[in-house]
Write a protein that holds these residues in place. Structure first.
Motif, PDB file in Angstrom:
ATOM      1  N   ASP A  98      26.135  87.784  28.939  1.00 16.86           N
ATOM      2  CA  ASP A  98      25.118  87.151  29.867  1.00 16.86           C
ATOM      3  C   ASP A  98      24.889  85.381  29.123  1.00 16.86           C
ATOM      4  O   ASP A  98      24.029  84.876  30.131  1.00 16.86           O
ATOM      5  N   ALA A  99      25.516  85.295  28.319  1.00 16.22           N
ATOM      6  CA  ALA A  99      25.252  83.753  27.769  1.00 16.22           C
ATOM      7  C   ALA A  99      25.902  82.681  28.381  1.00 16.22           C
ATOM      8  O   ALA A  99      27.064  82.969  28.939  1.00 16.22           O
ATOM      9  N   VAL A 100      25.411  81.482  28.629  1.00 12.15           N
ATOM     10  CA  VAL A 100      26.148  80.595  29.077  1.00 12.15           C
ATOM     11  C   VAL A 100      26.834  79.919  27.944  1.00 12.15           C
ATOM     12  O   VAL A 100      26.137  79.883  26.970  1.00 12.15           O
ATOM     13  N   ARG A 101      28.057  79.357  28.019  1.00 10.01           N
ATOM     14  CA  ARG A 101      28.865  79.014  27.060  1.00 10.01           C
ATOM     15  C   ARG A 101      29.144  77.211  27.405  1.00 10.01           C
ATOM     16  O   ARG A 101      29.510  77.202  28.527  1.00 10.01           O
ATOM     17  N   TYR A 102      28.974  76.450  26.318  1.00 15.59           N
ATOM     18  CA  TYR A 102      29.624  75.092  26.938  1.00 15.59           C
ATOM     19  C   TYR A 102      30.200  74.715  25.403  1.00 15.59           C
ATOM     20  O   TYR A 102      29.943  74.943  24.413  1.00 15.59           O
ATOM     21  N   GLU A 103      31.040  73.516  25.660  1.00 12.41           N
ATOM     22  CA  GLU A 103      31.735  73.107  24.541  1.00 12.41           C
ATOM     23  C   GLU A 103      31.441  71.487  24.063  1.00 12.41           C
ATOM     24  O   GLU A 103      30.788  70.846  24.879  1.00 12.41           O
ATOM     25  N   SER A 104      31.433  71.034  22.980  1.00 14.23           N
ATOM     26  CA  SER A 104      31.231  69.830  22.234  1.00 14.23           C
ATOM     27  C   SER A 104      32.580  69.430  21.637  1.00 14.23           C
ATOM     28  O   SER A 104      33.110  69.745  20.762  1.00 14.23           O
ATOM     29  N   ALA A 105      32.768  68.117  22.218  1.00 15.29           N
ATOM     30  CA  ALA A 105      33.998  67.792  21.983  1.00 15.29           C
ATOM     31  C   ALA A 105      33.891  67.149  20.354  1.00 15.29           C
ATOM     32  O   ALA A 105      34.891  67.041  19.800  1.00 15.29           O
ATOM     33  N   LYS A 106      32.481  66.818  20.037  1.00 17.19           N
ATOM     34  CA  LYS A 106      32.549  66.240  18.485  1.00 17.19           C
ATOM     35  C   LYS A 106      32.609  67.514  17.482  1.00 17.19           C
ATOM     36  O   LYS A 106      32.919  67.140  16.415  1.00 17.19           O
ATOM     37  N   HIS A 107      32.757  68.570  18.040  1.00 16.15           N
ATOM     38  CA  HIS A 107      32.810  69.735  17.001  1.00 16.15           C
ATOM     39  C   HIS A 107      34.276  70.314  17.086  1.00 16.15           C
ATOM     40  O   HIS A 107      34.600  71.342  16.533  1.00 16.15           O
ATOM     41  N   VAL A 108      35.294  69.475  17.745  1.00 16.07           N
ATOM     42  CA  VAL A 108      36.489  70.213  18.057  1.00 16.07           C
ATOM     43  C   VAL A 108      37.336  69.566  16.898  1.00 16.07           C
ATOM     44  O   VAL A 108      37.249  68.195  16.777  1.00 16.07           O
ATOM     45  N   GLU A 109      37.948  70.305  15.845  1.00 17.14           N
ATOM     46  CA  GLU A 109      38.733  69.860  14.624  1.00 17.14           C
ATOM     47  C   GLU A 109      40.059  69.974  15.320  1.00 17.14           C
ATOM     48  O   GLU A 109      40.783  70.821  14.820  1.00 17.14           O
ATOM     49  N   ALA A 110      40.671  68.806  15.565  1.00 12.44           N
ATOM     50  CA  ALA A 110      42.035  68.672  16.130  1.00 12.44           C
ATOM     51  C   ALA A 110      42.460  67.419  16.144  1.00 12.44           C
ATOM     52  O   ALA A 110      41.631  66.599  16.623  1.00 12.44           O
ATOM     53  N   ASP A 111      43.847  67.310  15.826  1.00 18.63           N
ATOM     54  CA  ASP A 111      44.470  66.006  15.875  1.00 18.63           C
ATOM     55  C   ASP A 111      45.075  65.720  17.510  1.00 18.63           C
ATOM     56  O   ASP A 111      45.892  66.321  17.777  1.00 18.63           O
ATOM     57  N   LEU A 112      44.294  65.239  18.219  1.00 26.69           N
ATOM     58  CA  LEU A 112      44.901  65.216  19.836  1.00 26.69           C
ATOM     59  C   LEU A 112      45.117  63.758  20.173  1.00 26.69           C
ATOM     60  O   LEU A 112      44.543  62.858  19.709  1.00 26.69           O
ATOM     61  N   ASP A 113      46.181  63.598  21.006  1.00 25.81           N
ATOM     62  CA  ASP A 113      46.861  62.342  21.663  1.00 25.81           C
ATOM     63  C   ASP A 113      45.629  61.895  22.535  1.00 25.81           C
ATOM     64  O   ASP A 113      44.639  62.663  22.965  1.00 25.81           O
ATOM     65  N   ASP A 114      45.784  60.720  23.127  1.00 22.81           N
ATOM     66  CA  ASP A 114      44.897  60.403  24.031  1.00 22.81           C
ATOM     67  C   ASP A 114      44.497  61.171  25.466  1.00 22.81           C
ATOM     68  O   ASP A 114      43.574  61.307  25.763  1.00 22.81           O
ATOM     69  N   GLN A 115      45.780  61.544  25.949  1.00 19.87           N
ATOM     70  CA  GLN A 115      45.585  62.191  27.101  1.00 19.87           C
ATOM     71  C   GLN A 115      45.046  63.832  26.819  1.00 19.87           C
ATOM     72  O   GLN A 115      44.062  64.096  27.733  1.00 19.87           O
TER      73      GLN A 115
END
Length: 252
Positions: free
Chosen positions: A132-149
Protein backbone atom coordinates in the motif's frame (compact mmCIF):
# COMPACT_ATOMS: atom_id res chain seq x y z
CA UNK A 1 -0.19 9.47 24.82
CA UNK A 2 -3.76 10.28 25.79
CA UNK A 3 -4.76 13.95 25.95
CA UNK A 4 -8.12 15.07 27.43
CA UNK A 5 -10.56 17.20 25.45
CA UNK A 6 -12.62 18.65 28.30
CA UNK A 7 -14.19 21.55 26.40
CA UNK A 8 -14.59 23.25 23.04
CA UNK A 9 -11.50 25.39 23.54
CA UNK A 10 -9.37 22.26 23.91
CA UNK A 11 -10.96 20.91 20.73
CA UNK A 12 -10.15 24.15 18.93
CA UNK A 13 -6.49 23.86 19.93
CA UNK A 14 -6.40 20.24 18.77
CA UNK A 15 -8.08 21.18 15.48
CA UNK A 16 -5.63 24.03 14.81
CA UNK A 17 -2.64 21.75 15.37
CA UNK A 18 -4.04 19.08 13.03
CA UNK A 19 -4.75 21.68 10.36
CA UNK A 20 -1.08 22.70 10.54
CA UNK A 21 -0.15 19.07 9.91
CA UNK A 22 -2.57 18.89 6.96
CA UNK A 23 -1.19 22.13 5.51
CA UNK A 24 2.33 20.75 5.86
CA UNK A 25 1.23 17.71 3.84
CA UNK A 26 -0.15 19.98 1.13
CA UNK A 27 3.10 21.94 1.03
CA UNK A 28 5.14 18.73 0.90
CA UNK A 29 3.18 17.56 -2.14
CA UNK A 30 3.86 20.87 -3.89
CA UNK A 31 7.59 20.73 -3.14
CA UNK A 32 7.84 17.10 -4.25
CA UNK A 33 6.29 18.12 -7.55
CA UNK A 34 8.77 20.96 -8.10
CA UNK A 35 11.78 19.73 -10.15
CA UNK A 36 13.88 22.65 -8.89
CA UNK A 37 13.53 21.63 -5.22
CA UNK A 38 15.91 18.89 -4.02
CA UNK A 39 14.32 16.16 -1.95
CA UNK A 40 16.53 17.09 1.01
CA UNK A 41 14.93 20.55 1.08
CA UNK A 42 11.46 18.98 1.03
CA UNK A 43 12.22 17.18 4.27
CA UNK A 44 13.96 20.13 5.88
CA UNK A 45 10.75 22.08 5.33
CA UNK A 46 8.66 19.25 6.78
CA UNK A 47 10.94 18.95 9.81
CA UNK A 48 10.61 22.69 10.50
CA UNK A 49 6.82 22.32 10.56
CA UNK A 50 7.05 19.30 12.84
CA UNK A 51 9.29 21.24 15.21
CA UNK A 52 6.56 23.85 15.60
CA UNK A 53 3.98 21.12 16.28
CA UNK A 54 6.22 19.42 18.85
CA UNK A 55 7.07 22.69 20.59
CA UNK A 56 3.36 23.53 20.74
CA UNK A 57 2.57 20.22 22.42
CA UNK A 58 5.61 20.35 24.74
CA UNK A 59 4.68 23.83 25.93
CA UNK A 60 1.11 22.69 26.54
CA UNK A 61 2.31 19.70 28.57
CA UNK A 62 5.34 21.08 30.41
CA UNK A 63 5.47 24.85 29.87
CA UNK A 64 8.28 26.97 28.47
CA UNK A 65 10.96 25.02 30.38
CA UNK A 66 10.02 21.68 28.79
CA UNK A 67 13.66 20.80 28.05
CA UNK A 68 14.63 21.09 31.71
CA UNK A 69 11.55 19.09 32.67
CA UNK A 70 12.44 16.30 30.24
CA UNK A 71 16.09 16.10 31.28
CA UNK A 72 15.14 16.09 34.98
CA UNK A 73 12.90 13.08 34.31
CA UNK A 74 15.61 11.28 32.37
CA UNK A 75 18.13 12.01 35.13
CA UNK A 76 15.79 10.55 37.76
CA UNK A 77 15.22 13.89 39.47
CA UNK A 78 11.46 13.71 38.95
CA UNK A 79 8.94 10.92 38.35
CA UNK A 80 5.61 12.26 37.15
CA UNK A 81 3.45 12.22 34.03
CA UNK A 82 4.57 15.73 32.99
CA UNK A 83 8.23 14.70 32.98
CA UNK A 84 7.43 11.39 31.25
CA UNK A 85 5.50 13.08 28.43
CA UNK A 86 8.09 15.82 28.00
CA UNK A 87 10.87 13.20 27.75
CA UNK A 88 8.82 11.15 25.28
CA UNK A 89 8.07 14.09 23.00
CA UNK A 90 11.66 15.32 23.11
CA UNK A 91 13.11 11.90 22.31
CA UNK A 92 10.70 11.49 19.40
CA UNK A 93 11.65 14.89 18.01
CA UNK A 94 15.35 14.02 18.13
CA UNK A 95 14.55 10.79 16.29
CA UNK A 96 12.59 12.75 13.68
CA UNK A 97 15.65 14.84 12.93
CA UNK A 98 17.46 11.64 11.96
CA UNK A 99 14.74 9.91 9.98
CA UNK A 100 15.93 11.02 6.54
CA UNK A 101 19.59 10.36 7.24
CA UNK A 102 19.19 7.03 9.08
CA UNK A 103 18.43 4.15 6.72
CA UNK A 104 15.84 1.45 7.36
CA UNK A 105 13.97 3.26 10.16
CA UNK A 106 10.20 3.58 9.88
CA UNK A 107 8.37 6.57 11.35
CA UNK A 108 4.88 5.49 12.45
CA UNK A 109 2.30 8.05 13.61
CA UNK A 110 -1.31 7.35 14.62
CA UNK A 111 -3.63 10.11 15.87
CA UNK A 112 -7.12 9.11 17.00
CA UNK A 113 -10.00 11.28 18.23
CA UNK A 114 -12.37 9.82 20.81
CA UNK A 115 -15.39 11.33 22.52
CA UNK A 116 -13.54 13.10 25.33
CA UNK A 117 -9.85 12.79 24.38
CA UNK A 118 -7.38 12.03 21.64
CA UNK A 119 -4.35 9.76 21.49
CA UNK A 120 -1.01 10.18 19.76
CA UNK A 121 1.06 7.08 19.07
CA UNK A 122 4.48 8.01 17.70
CA UNK A 123 6.94 5.16 17.30
CA UNK A 124 10.00 4.18 15.33
CA UNK A 125 10.11 0.71 13.82
CA UNK A 126 12.22 -1.62 11.75
CA UNK A 127 10.71 -3.86 9.10
CA UNK A 128 9.39 -3.59 5.55
CA UNK A 129 6.60 -1.65 3.89
CA UNK A 130 3.66 -3.49 2.39
CA UNK A 131 2.18 -2.94 -1.09
CA UNK A 132 0.00 0.00 0.00
CA UNK A 133 2.97 2.36 0.36
CA UNK A 134 3.80 4.85 -2.36
CA UNK A 135 7.49 4.65 -3.31
CA UNK A 136 9.68 7.36 -4.76
CA UNK A 137 13.38 7.79 -5.45
CA UNK A 138 15.99 10.35 -4.45
CA UNK A 139 18.85 10.94 -6.89
CA UNK A 140 20.96 12.40 -4.06
CA UNK A 141 20.84 9.10 -2.18
CA UNK A 142 21.97 6.90 -5.06
CA UNK A 143 25.51 5.70 -4.41
CA UNK A 144 26.76 4.87 -7.88
CA UNK A 145 29.32 6.18 -10.37
CA UNK A 146 27.21 7.01 -13.43
CA UNK A 147 28.04 8.64 -16.73
CA UNK A 148 26.16 11.76 -17.87
CA UNK A 149 23.47 9.88 -19.80
CA UNK A 150 22.77 7.52 -16.91
CA UNK A 151 22.65 10.44 -14.47
CA UNK A 152 20.11 12.23 -16.65
CA UNK A 153 17.98 9.10 -16.85
CA UNK A 154 18.21 8.58 -13.10
CA UNK A 155 17.16 12.17 -12.44
CA UNK A 156 14.18 11.82 -14.80
CA UNK A 157 13.09 8.57 -13.16
CA UNK A 158 13.34 10.14 -9.70
CA UNK A 159 11.32 13.17 -10.77
CA UNK A 160 8.61 10.92 -12.19
CA UNK A 161 8.38 8.91 -8.97
CA UNK A 162 8.28 12.10 -6.88
CA UNK A 163 5.48 13.44 -9.10
CA UNK A 164 3.46 10.30 -8.40
CA UNK A 165 4.14 10.65 -4.67
CA UNK A 166 3.02 14.29 -4.81
CA UNK A 167 -0.28 13.25 -6.42
CA UNK A 168 -0.74 10.61 -3.73
CA UNK A 169 -0.23 13.10 -0.88
CA UNK A 170 -2.43 15.67 -2.59
CA UNK A 171 -5.28 13.17 -2.57
CA UNK A 172 -4.66 11.92 0.97
CA UNK A 173 -4.18 15.02 3.14
CA UNK A 174 -7.94 15.55 3.36
CA UNK A 175 -8.14 12.46 5.57
CA UNK A 176 -6.46 14.55 8.30
CA UNK A 177 -9.07 17.30 7.94
CA UNK A 178 -11.89 14.74 7.94
CA UNK A 179 -10.51 13.11 11.10
CA UNK A 180 -10.54 16.38 13.08
CA UNK A 181 -13.24 18.71 11.73
CA UNK A 182 -13.73 22.27 12.95
CA UNK A 183 -15.58 22.12 16.30
CA UNK A 184 -17.21 25.47 15.58
CA UNK A 185 -18.74 24.22 12.32
CA UNK A 186 -19.41 20.54 13.04
CA UNK A 187 -22.00 19.06 15.42
CA UNK A 188 -20.51 17.07 18.30
CA UNK A 189 -22.06 13.80 17.11
CA UNK A 190 -20.19 14.15 13.81
CA UNK A 191 -16.80 14.96 15.32
CA UNK A 192 -16.61 12.53 18.27
CA UNK A 193 -14.52 9.92 16.44
CA UNK A 194 -11.88 10.04 13.72
CA UNK A 195 -8.27 9.30 13.00
CA UNK A 196 -5.43 8.76 10.58
CA UNK A 197 -2.12 6.95 10.25
CA UNK A 198 1.03 8.37 8.63
CA UNK A 199 3.99 6.11 7.93
CA UNK A 200 7.26 7.12 6.25
CA UNK A 201 10.71 5.64 5.87
CA UNK A 202 13.77 5.27 3.70
CA UNK A 203 15.57 2.24 2.34
CA UNK A 204 18.65 3.33 0.47
CA UNK A 205 17.53 5.76 -2.24
CA UNK A 206 13.88 4.70 -1.98
CA UNK A 207 11.43 6.58 0.22
CA UNK A 208 8.07 5.21 1.32
CA UNK A 209 4.91 7.02 2.36
CA UNK A 210 1.49 5.97 3.68
CA UNK A 211 -1.28 8.36 4.72
CA UNK A 212 -4.68 6.82 5.40
CA UNK A 213 -7.80 7.28 7.50
CA UNK A 214 -8.03 5.10 10.60
CA UNK A 215 -11.18 4.35 12.59
CA UNK A 216 -10.89 4.45 16.39
CA UNK A 217 -12.26 1.65 18.55
CA UNK A 218 -15.29 3.30 20.18
CA UNK A 219 -15.20 0.93 23.15
CA UNK A 220 -11.53 1.51 23.95
CA UNK A 221 -12.02 3.99 26.82
CA UNK A 222 -14.85 4.10 29.35
CA UNK A 223 -13.52 6.86 31.62
CA UNK A 224 -12.95 10.61 31.37
CA UNK A 225 -9.27 11.57 31.72
CA UNK A 226 -8.42 14.58 33.86
CA UNK A 227 -4.75 14.92 32.83
CA UNK A 228 -2.58 13.80 29.91
CA UNK A 229 -0.80 10.49 30.35
CA UNK A 230 0.77 7.48 28.71
CA UNK A 231 -1.51 4.57 27.77
CA UNK A 232 -0.97 1.17 26.22
CA UNK A 233 -0.95 0.91 22.43
CA UNK A 234 -4.49 0.53 21.13
CA UNK A 235 -5.89 -2.20 18.87
CA UNK A 236 -6.24 0.32 16.03
CA UNK A 237 -2.46 0.83 15.89
CA UNK A 238 -1.80 -2.90 16.06
CA UNK A 239 -4.14 -3.46 13.11
CA UNK A 240 -2.52 -0.65 11.11
CA UNK A 241 0.94 -2.15 11.62
CA UNK A 242 -0.28 -5.53 10.39
CA UNK A 243 -2.02 -3.93 7.41
CA UNK A 244 0.72 -1.63 6.17
CA UNK A 245 3.99 -3.20 7.35
CA UNK A 246 5.77 -6.55 7.21
CA UNK A 247 7.76 -8.02 10.10
CA UNK A 248 7.65 -4.72 12.01
CA UNK A 249 9.29 -4.42 15.42
CA UNK A 250 9.41 -1.38 17.69
CA UNK A 251 12.67 0.43 18.44
CA UNK A 252 11.06 3.23 20.45
Amino acid sequence: MRIPLPDVEAERSFHRNMMRIAAAGDRKSELLDDPDVPLTEVYEDELAEMRQSFEHRLQQVAGENYYDTATAYLDGERDDWVGALAAYYLECYYRLQERYTVDEQIFFLVILRYQNCFTVNLSFLTGDFGPDAVRYESAKHVEADLDDQAQQQLYADCQRSQHEAANYLREKTDCIREAVPDPDATPFEQRRYGGFVHVTGREGATFHEILESLSPDRDRFDDEPSTPGLVAEGPETERAKRQFLVDASVEI
